[in-house]
Design a protein around this motif. Structure first.
Motif, mmCIF file in Angstrom:
data_model
loop_
_atom_site.group_PDB
_atom_site.id
_atom_site.type_symbol
_atom_site.label_atom_id
_atom_site.label_comp_id
_atom_site.label_asym_id
_atom_site.label_seq_id
_atom_site.Cartn_x
_atom_site.Cartn_y
_atom_site.Cartn_z
ATOM 1 N N ALA A 62 8.635 -11.241 1.589
ATOM 2 C CA ALA A 62 10.097 -11.168 1.504
ATOM 3 C C ALA A 62 10.767 -12.132 2.486
ATOM 4 O O ALA A 62 11.952 -12.465 2.327
ATOM 5 C CB ALA A 62 10.560 -9.740 1.762
ATOM 6 N N LYS A 63 10.002 -12.591 3.479
ATOM 7 C CA LYS A 63 10.531 -13.531 4.471
ATOM 8 C C LYS A 63 10.346 -14.987 4.062
ATOM 9 O O LYS A 63 10.756 -15.884 4.770
ATOM 10 C CB LYS A 63 9.844 -13.292 5.827
ATOM 11 C CG LYS A 63 9.979 -11.870 6.354
ATOM 12 C CD LYS A 63 9.176 -11.678 7.635
ATOM 13 C CE LYS A 63 9.246 -10.236 8.130
ATOM 14 N NZ LYS A 63 8.439 -10.039 9.371
ATOM 15 N N PHE A 101 -6.911 0.875 1.513
ATOM 16 C CA PHE A 101 -6.819 -0.533 1.909
ATOM 17 C C PHE A 101 -6.078 -1.362 0.867
ATOM 18 O O PHE A 101 -5.245 -2.204 1.208
ATOM 19 C CB PHE A 101 -8.224 -1.101 2.147
ATOM 20 C CG PHE A 101 -8.620 -1.137 3.596
ATOM 21 C CD1 PHE A 101 -8.267 -2.207 4.390
ATOM 22 C CD2 PHE A 101 -9.318 -0.082 4.169
ATOM 23 C CE1 PHE A 101 -8.624 -2.247 5.733
ATOM 24 C CE2 PHE A 101 -9.678 -0.101 5.506
ATOM 25 C CZ PHE A 101 -9.326 -1.191 6.302
ATOM 26 N N MET A 102 -6.397 -1.159 -0.396
ATOM 27 C CA MET A 102 -5.733 -1.922 -1.453
ATOM 28 C C MET A 102 -4.213 -1.753 -1.390
ATOM 29 O O MET A 102 -3.454 -2.737 -1.351
ATOM 30 C CB MET A 102 -6.227 -1.469 -2.834
ATOM 31 C CG MET A 102 -7.656 -1.820 -3.157
ATOM 32 S SD MET A 102 -8.094 -1.197 -4.807
ATOM 33 C CE MET A 102 -9.884 -1.202 -4.711
ATOM 34 N N LEU A 103 -3.778 -0.508 -1.375
ATOM 35 C CA LEU A 103 -2.348 -0.230 -1.416
ATOM 36 C C LEU A 103 -1.649 -0.683 -0.136
ATOM 37 O O LEU A 103 -0.544 -1.245 -0.177
ATOM 38 C CB LEU A 103 -2.122 1.267 -1.646
ATOM 39 C CG LEU A 103 -2.670 1.815 -2.973
ATOM 40 C CD1 LEU A 103 -2.430 3.315 -3.067
ATOM 41 C CD2 LEU A 103 -2.043 1.095 -4.154
ATOM 42 N N THR A 104 -2.295 -0.455 1.005
ATOM 43 C CA THR A 104 -1.693 -0.842 2.286
ATOM 44 C C THR A 104 -1.563 -2.356 2.409
ATOM 45 O O THR A 104 -0.513 -2.877 2.817
ATOM 46 C CB THR A 104 -2.526 -0.298 3.461
ATOM 47 O OG1 THR A 104 -2.621 1.120 3.364
ATOM 48 C CG2 THR A 104 -1.888 -0.668 4.795
ATOM 49 N N LEU A 150 -1.405 -4.614 0.037
ATOM 50 C CA LEU A 150 -0.405 -5.138 -0.889
ATOM 51 C C LEU A 150 1.009 -4.802 -0.427
ATOM 52 O O LEU A 150 1.931 -5.614 -0.591
ATOM 53 C CB LEU A 150 -0.653 -4.581 -2.294
ATOM 54 C CG LEU A 150 -1.917 -5.099 -2.988
ATOM 55 C CD1 LEU A 150 -2.117 -4.402 -4.325
ATOM 56 C CD2 LEU A 150 -1.854 -6.607 -3.187
ATOM 57 N N PHE A 151 1.191 -3.634 0.162
ATOM 58 C CA PHE A 151 2.510 -3.248 0.690
ATOM 59 C C PHE A 151 2.912 -4.171 1.837
ATOM 60 O O PHE A 151 4.038 -4.696 1.873
ATOM 61 C CB PHE A 151 2.466 -1.792 1.166
ATOM 62 C CG PHE A 151 3.742 -1.323 1.795
ATOM 63 C CD1 PHE A 151 4.851 -1.020 1.030
ATOM 64 C CD2 PHE A 151 3.842 -1.188 3.184
ATOM 65 C CE1 PHE A 151 6.043 -0.582 1.612
ATOM 66 C CE2 PHE A 151 5.011 -0.762 3.778
ATOM 67 C CZ PHE A 151 6.113 -0.458 2.988
ATOM 68 N N TYR A 194 -2.663 -10.185 1.905
ATOM 69 C CA TYR A 194 -2.028 -9.905 3.192
ATOM 70 C C TYR A 194 -2.316 -11.012 4.195
ATOM 71 O O TYR A 194 -1.422 -11.454 4.930
ATOM 72 C CB TYR A 194 -2.508 -8.568 3.748
ATOM 73 C CG TYR A 194 -2.139 -8.363 5.189
ATOM 74 C CD1 TYR A 194 -0.816 -8.145 5.579
ATOM 75 C CD2 TYR A 194 -3.117 -8.439 6.194
ATOM 76 C CE1 TYR A 194 -0.476 -7.988 6.906
ATOM 77 C CE2 TYR A 194 -2.784 -8.277 7.519
ATOM 78 C CZ TYR A 194 -1.464 -8.059 7.882
ATOM 79 O OH TYR A 194 -1.129 -7.915 9.209
ATOM 80 N N VAL A 195 -3.573 -11.487 4.242
ATOM 81 C CA VAL A 195 -3.949 -12.533 5.192
ATOM 82 C C VAL A 195 -3.149 -13.807 4.921
ATOM 83 O O VAL A 195 -2.640 -14.453 5.851
ATOM 84 C CB VAL A 195 -5.464 -12.802 5.132
ATOM 85 C CG1 VAL A 195 -5.824 -14.028 5.971
ATOM 86 C CG2 VAL A 195 -6.251 -11.583 5.616
#
Length: 336
Positions: A232-233, A219-222, A224-225, A139-140
């Motif tokens: 996608a950008k 945290f893992m799932l959030t 990665l989502f 995410y970072v």
């Protein structure tokens, strides 16, 4: 020869005597019989050997090739190495060579349980936190990339610092009198006691259980989502496509690990919940359910290796070429 046999027999009898003393102090003593414990131990060692061998293969590819120069793969290696080491050390300590130490294991039961319980808790939490921070790193990276910010290398030091901090935070309280370490279902090793204390401490212990499992999974799932949405950008440059592909690999190994961890976590969670809701004897799962849950959890590194081999092209290549020499591998990488 006779003296050696007598000595071995004496040690075995001493071990059996001490094991009986332990099971008398273990509330799960009626759950497993001797044969069930032997079956659990055999499967535990077998899955540990499989996980260690395949885990070593993956870690050699991550650490002995120029994948180690990639900060994301290096961050992943903290997780894969500790997962492999936990299994390998467990296998070694269960070898017959170490049987004599079992005769001393229960000399000081309370101290031994506190020490072994702490270390098992610390490294198991550290393993989970390392995977959590692999997901956070995804995410970072996506956040910094979409904002046009330079990637901060000191973040990777921070990730490991946080892993050590949370591992200590969730493992130390019983050593200071908040909660306690107790024997697990088989009465052979110590974990954070699943039977909650009757005092206010039960809510602290419950919070530790939730933070160790539910928080980390969330945290893992959030992460990665959110990372996937940000990626996608991205434009279609090769550099950014590599980031997307690595994120997909992390998603796969995260799902694999959660599926492997879920059975034993669900069983322990149900025991904790029943202990919270009832003052009597908590829910007692079946022996076969515990055995399979432990084995599936313990074989997770093997599934990680297989998953990375199948879904991550860079790791796949390094695993195939790991025995061809570093120079040849580096030349191939430079052509990519």
């Amino acid at each position: 020869m006779y003296c050696g046999t007598s000595s071995t027999l004496s040690i075995s009898q001493d071990i059996s005597k001490r094991l009986k003393m332990v099971t008398q102090n273990c509330m799960w003593s009626d759950l497993f019989d001797d044969q069930s414990r032997a079956n659990l131990e055999g499967g535990y060692v077998a899955t540990g050997i499989i996980s260690s061998l395949l885990g070593i293969w993956l870690n050699l590819a991550l650490l002995l090739t120029n994948l180690r120069s990639d900060l994301s793969y290096r961050n992943l290696a903290f997780f894969t190495v500790i997962a492999c080491l936990r299994r390998a050390i467990s296998v070694v300590t269960h070898l017959p060579l170490f049987n004599y130490s079992e005769s001393l294991k229960y000399e000081t039961q309370d101290i031994s349980c506190d020490i072994s319980g702490f270390w098992d808790s610390f490294w198991s939490v550290y393993e989970v936190e390392c995977l959590t921070h692999v997901c956070i790193e995804r995410y970072v990276i996506a956040k910094y990339t979409t904002r046009g910010w330079p990637i901060q290398k000191n973040h990777y030091i921070l990730y490991q610092g946080l892993c050590l901090f949370f591992a200590s935070l969730y493992s130390l309280p019983p050593l200071f009198g908040v909660g306690q370490f107790g024997y697990d279902f088989s009465c052979q090793s110590c974990v954070l006691d699943m039977v909650l204390p009757a005092t206010w401490q039960r809510y602290v212990v419950l919070a530790i259980f939730l933070l160790r499992s539910v928080k980390s999974t969330g945290f893992m799932l959030t992460m990665l989502f959110w990372a996937t949405n940000l990626e996608a950008k991205y434009d279609q440059s090769e550099k950014l496509m590599k980031e997307i592909r690595f994120t997909k690999s992390v998603i796969v190994i995260t799902i694999v690990n959660l599926l492997c961890w879920m059975p034993i976590a669900a069983i322990r969670g149900w025991v904790v919940l029943s202990s919270l809701l009832s003052d009597g004897v908590p829910f007692q799962p079946s022996v076969s359910a515990i055995q399979w849950a432990v084995w599936i959890h313990w074989v997770a590194p093997a599934f990680i290796t297989i998953a990375m081999f199948l879904v991550d092209a860079k790791t796949h290549q390094k695993m195939i070429q790991i025995f061809t020499g570093g120079d040849k591998i580096d030349k191939v990488v430079k052509k990519e």
